[in-house]
Design an enzyme around this catalytic site. Structure first.
Site, PDB file in Angstrom:
ATOM      1  N   SER A 102       7.300  33.702  58.823  1.00 28.34           N
ATOM      2  CA  SER A 102       7.801  32.539  59.485  1.00 28.34           C
ATOM      3  C   SER A 102       9.340  33.152  59.654  1.00 28.34           C
ATOM      4  CB  SER A 102       7.670  31.587  58.363  1.00 28.34           C
ATOM      5  OG  SER A 102       7.739  30.112  58.977  1.00 28.34           O
ATOM      6  N   GLU A 126       3.485  35.790  61.924  1.00 24.51           N
ATOM      7  CA  GLU A 126       3.413  34.275  62.399  1.00 24.51           C
ATOM      8  C   GLU A 126       5.111  33.813  62.655  1.00 24.51           C
ATOM      9  OE1 GLU A 126      -0.523  32.526  61.371  1.00 24.51           O
ATOM     10  OE2 GLU A 126       0.934  31.601  60.086  1.00 24.51           O
ATOM     11  N   HIS A 242      -0.614  30.894  56.853  1.00 21.98           N
ATOM     12  CA  HIS A 242       0.535  31.273  57.194  1.00 21.98           C
ATOM     13  C   HIS A 242       1.084  31.966  55.721  1.00 21.98           C
ATOM     14  CE1 HIS A 242       4.374  30.554  59.375  1.00 21.98           C
ATOM     15  NE2 HIS A 242       4.790  29.858  58.442  1.00 21.98           N
TER      16      HIS A 242
END
Length: 264
Positions: A102, A126, A242
């Site tokens: 992230s 991600e 995630h």
């Protein structure tokens, strides 16, 4: 044996960090929630394979809460990269493999591009490039409402394993409860526009490995797949969504070890 301590850097951040093992350096950069306890099991597994593993809570978050407001507001990948370099300097880590998911993914790519002499290789998972209004709009809410909304999102929508997420324990979730408003006000509007992946030629040929979650809806990070493919960057899957280091720590640790070994 793991070291758990704090160290201060010239930018005013007092970092909580953990370090274990000996050998080539591997640095695990937390995601936007800023909590390094998520890597707890993986740190030991990676260290056992002959690496010195370092991780830390991010500025303004968890046990690194003592930090200037500018380090956790209007946050960008480039700012985060500079903060990470400051703690690597303080810990005398001169050359490292870096992992990030992230905003951490944006950070490690910014490190690879901005500080190439310091980075052996980078692994990103991600990486956010799109503004998500349903997350950005939480910034105007009261702290308690933000924490309630985001705790539900993390557990039910993106954790990739609710049992493992809950099993992090009450102390971790209490810290995350305080981190959610910091993230909501400092990250969602400025991290995606700062994603250091617009220049495909800058990525080409770099020691970068990219992953997305096998259980993440394809459309969520389809742009990651397209960008990596166009830039000739290795793109693969990790189990879960995630937070693979929470939902599947053994597989995550194995991936980090094997990917790092390719670059030694």
């Amino acid at each position: 044996m793991r070291t758990r301590s704090t160290i201060s850097t010239p930018n005013g951040i007092t970092w909580y960090y953990e370090q274990e093992g000996t050998g080539p350096d591997v640095v695990l950069v937390p995601d936007g929630l800023g909590e390094c306890q998520m890597f707890d099991s993986s740190v030991s597994q990676i260290a056992a394979q002959g690496f010195r593993v370092t991780t830390f809570d991010m500025p303004g978050m968890s046990r690194s809460a003592k930090a200037p407001p500018e380090t956790y507001t209007e946050v960008t990948a480039q700012k985060l990269a500079s903060y990470v370099i400051s703690v690597l300097d303080a810990l005398d880590i001169k050359h490292a493999t870096v992992w990030g998911c992230s905003s951490g993914a944006s950070t490690v790519v910014a490190l690879l591009l901005g500080y190439p002499d310091r980075i052996r290789n980078a692994m990103c998972h991600e990486l956010p490039t799109k503004l998500l209004d349903h997350l950005s709009n939480t910034a105007v809410l009261e702290d308690e409402e933000i924490s309630k909304i985001l705790a539900n999102v993390m557990l039910n929508d993106v954790s990739g394993g609710s049992e493992a997420w809950q099993a992090m324990g009450d102390e971790v979730h209490a810290r995350l409860h305080k981190n959610y408003p910091v993230w909501a006000r400092g990250y969602p509007r400025t991290i995606p526009p700062s994603a250091p992946v617009k220049d495909l030629e800058a990525l080409r040929g770099k020691p970068l490995d990219w992953t997305v979650g096998a259980a993440t809806p394809t459309e969520s990070f389809f742009d990651n797949i397209v960008t990596a493919t166009k830039a000739g960057v290795n793109i693969g899957l990790l189990p879960g969504m995630h937070f693979p280091y929470v939902s599947h720590p053994d597989v995550f640790a194995k991936y980090v070890v094997e990917t790092t070994q390719k670059h030694l």
